[in-house]
Design a protein around this motif. Structure first.
Motif, PDB file in Angstrom:
ATOM      1  N   GLU A 146       3.306  -3.109   5.312  1.00  0.00           N
ATOM      2  CA  GLU A 146       2.120  -3.580   6.023  1.00  0.00           C
ATOM      3  C   GLU A 146       0.942  -2.636   5.820  1.00  0.00           C
ATOM      4  OE1 GLU A 146      -0.260  -6.132   7.996  1.00  0.00           O
ATOM      5  OE2 GLU A 146       1.794  -6.461   7.292  1.00  0.00           O
ATOM      6  N   VAL A 147       1.199  -1.325   5.848  1.00  0.00           N
ATOM      7  CA  VAL A 147       0.128  -0.354   5.603  1.00  0.00           C
ATOM      8  C   VAL A 147      -0.449  -0.559   4.209  1.00  0.00           C
ATOM      9  CG1 VAL A 147      -0.375   2.096   5.241  1.00  0.00           C
ATOM     10  CG2 VAL A 147       0.971   1.383   7.223  1.00  0.00           C
ATOM     11  N   ALA A 148       0.415  -0.740   3.217  1.00  0.00           N
ATOM     12  CA  ALA A 148      -0.065  -0.970   1.850  1.00  0.00           C
ATOM     13  C   ALA A 148      -0.925  -2.227   1.771  1.00  0.00           C
ATOM     14  CB  ALA A 148       1.123  -1.075   0.900  1.00  0.00           C
ATOM     15  N   ARG A 149      -0.524  -3.252   2.504  1.00  0.00           N
ATOM     16  CA  ARG A 149      -1.297  -4.497   2.506  1.00  0.00           C
ATOM     17  C   ARG A 149      -2.680  -4.274   3.115  1.00  0.00           C
ATOM     18  NH1 ARG A 149       2.099  -7.336   5.182  1.00  0.00           N
ATOM     19  NH2 ARG A 149       3.208  -8.116   3.349  1.00  0.00           N
ATOM     20  N   SER A 160       0.416  -6.047  -5.597  1.00  0.00           N
ATOM     21  CA  SER A 160       1.493  -6.377  -6.528  1.00  0.00           C
ATOM     22  C   SER A 160       1.207  -5.864  -7.932  1.00  0.00           C
ATOM     23  CB  SER A 160       1.708  -7.893  -6.569  1.00  0.00           C
ATOM     24  OG  SER A 160       0.581  -8.548  -7.134  1.00  0.00           O
ATOM     25  N   VAL A 161      -0.051  -5.507  -8.174  1.00  0.00           N
ATOM     26  CA  VAL A 161      -0.456  -5.003  -9.493  1.00  0.00           C
ATOM     27  C   VAL A 161      -0.815  -3.526  -9.426  1.00  0.00           C
ATOM     28  CG1 VAL A 161      -2.143  -5.231 -11.362  1.00  0.00           C
ATOM     29  CG2 VAL A 161      -1.294  -7.280 -10.191  1.00  0.00           C
ATOM     30  N   ASP A 162      -1.548  -3.151  -8.392  1.00  0.00           N
ATOM     31  CA  ASP A 162      -2.007  -1.767  -8.235  1.00  0.00           C
ATOM     32  C   ASP A 162      -1.015  -1.003  -7.369  1.00  0.00           C
ATOM     33  OD1 ASP A 162      -3.456   0.621  -7.508  1.00  0.00           O
ATOM     34  OD2 ASP A 162      -5.288  -0.425  -8.087  1.00  0.00           O
ATOM     35  N   PRO A 165      -1.849   1.570  -3.243  1.00  0.00           N
ATOM     36  CA  PRO A 165      -1.668   1.349  -1.794  1.00  0.00           C
ATOM     37  C   PRO A 165      -0.243   1.607  -1.323  1.00  0.00           C
ATOM     38  CG  PRO A 165      -2.998  -0.395  -2.745  1.00  0.00           C
ATOM     39  CD  PRO A 165      -2.463   0.395  -3.896  1.00  0.00           C
ATOM     40  N   ARG A 166       0.764   1.105  -2.063  1.00  0.00           N
ATOM     41  CA  ARG A 166       2.157   1.297  -1.649  1.00  0.00           C
ATOM     42  C   ARG A 166       2.565   2.763  -1.781  1.00  0.00           C
ATOM     43  NH1 ARG A 166       6.728  -2.127  -1.100  1.00  0.00           N
ATOM     44  NH2 ARG A 166       8.199  -0.892   0.116  1.00  0.00           N
ATOM     45  N   LEU A 167       2.104   3.417  -2.845  1.00  0.00           N
ATOM     46  CA  LEU A 167       2.439   4.827  -3.058  1.00  0.00           C
ATOM     47  C   LEU A 167       1.842   5.687  -1.950  1.00  0.00           C
ATOM     48  CD1 LEU A 167       3.626   7.098  -4.779  1.00  0.00           C
ATOM     49  CD2 LEU A 167       1.505   7.100  -6.117  1.00  0.00           C
ATOM     50  N   LEU A 168       0.573   5.450  -1.621  1.00  0.00           N
ATOM     51  CA  LEU A 168      -0.070   6.248  -0.583  1.00  0.00           C
ATOM     52  C   LEU A 168       0.556   5.985   0.780  1.00  0.00           C
ATOM     53  CD1 LEU A 168      -2.216   8.293   0.108  1.00  0.00           C
ATOM     54  CD2 LEU A 168      -3.876   6.434   0.324  1.00  0.00           C
TER      55      LEU A 168
END
Length: 217
Positions: A146-149, A160-162, A165-168
């Motif tokens: 949710e944070v990445a979103r 889904s491409v970059d 956001p998920r890494l951070l």
């Protein structure tokens, strides 16, 4: 203006909700006291309910099981963090926004119920209880998504491409967890405060950029 009521329930809706909230908070506080005093495994739902002078049936109106009541404070904090992150100024970069949101949430927890030190003790309980730790890590993974979103929406990216956001989101969650564990293990553990823990989180975040990009020598 009159407060709305229903024919079946003459009490003001606001009063009823406040009573429910007080009962819920009392169950959470009682559960934490018993868990910290007797251990999670040795504490029963009946004991928690008895501490608040309510029935077991009433307990299950609020929580599905012991695990849920044990993680209630953190679940509320996580939800508040997401709300705060969504509301942070658009001009802030992702890391600034997350730092501001986590500071806002834990300061609010400490002021609102005076549970800052108790929340820190709860982290220790979770880490030492396999059942709670597994549940907490599952919730953390869900929150990372949710944070990445939210970060992707703020920055106009496709998560889904970059990967950023998920890494951070994952790195941020790890820094917060390590900060909690480090603070709980500090020599002056008896003098813990939410301000001290937040200061440690800030120091760890200050080290994040160099740790990821710079030389360690």
């Amino acid at each position: 203006m009159a407060t709305p009521t229903t024919a079946a329930d003459p009490q003001p809706v606001g009063l009823r909700e406040r009573k429910k909230r007080r009962t819920r908070d009392a169950l959470v506080d009682a559960a934490h006291r018993l868990f910290l005093c007797h251990g999670y495994g040795r504490t029963t739902v009946d004991e928690i309910a008895s501490e608040v002078e309510v029935s077991q049936r009433t307990f299950f109106r609020y929580f599905a099981n012991k695990e849920e009541v044990a993680l209630a404070v953190l679940a509320e904090a996580e939800e508040s963090f997401l709300e705060c992150l969504r509301a942070r100024p658009a001009a802030e970069n992702p890391l600034e926004a997350m730092r501001g949101a986590v500071r806002e949430v834990w300061q609010s927890v400490d002021r609102g119920r005076g549970t800052g030190p108790a929340a820190l003790e709860l982290f220790e309980l979770i880490e030492s209880t396999p059942t709670l730790l597994a549940a907490h890590l599952r919730h953390s993974i869900q929150q990372e998504v949710e944070v990445a979103r939210i970060l992707a929406d703020r920055e106009g990216l496709d998560p889904s491409v970059d990967l950023r956001p998920r890494l951070l989101a994952a790195v941020f969650g790890t820094v917060v967890r390590i900060s909690h564990l480090s603070y709980a293990a500090a020599p002056d553990a008896d003098n813990h405060s939410m301000d001290g823990m937040l200061a440690l989180i800030e120091r760890h975040f200050d080290q994040l950029g160099p740790a990821l990009a710079g030389s360690w020598r």
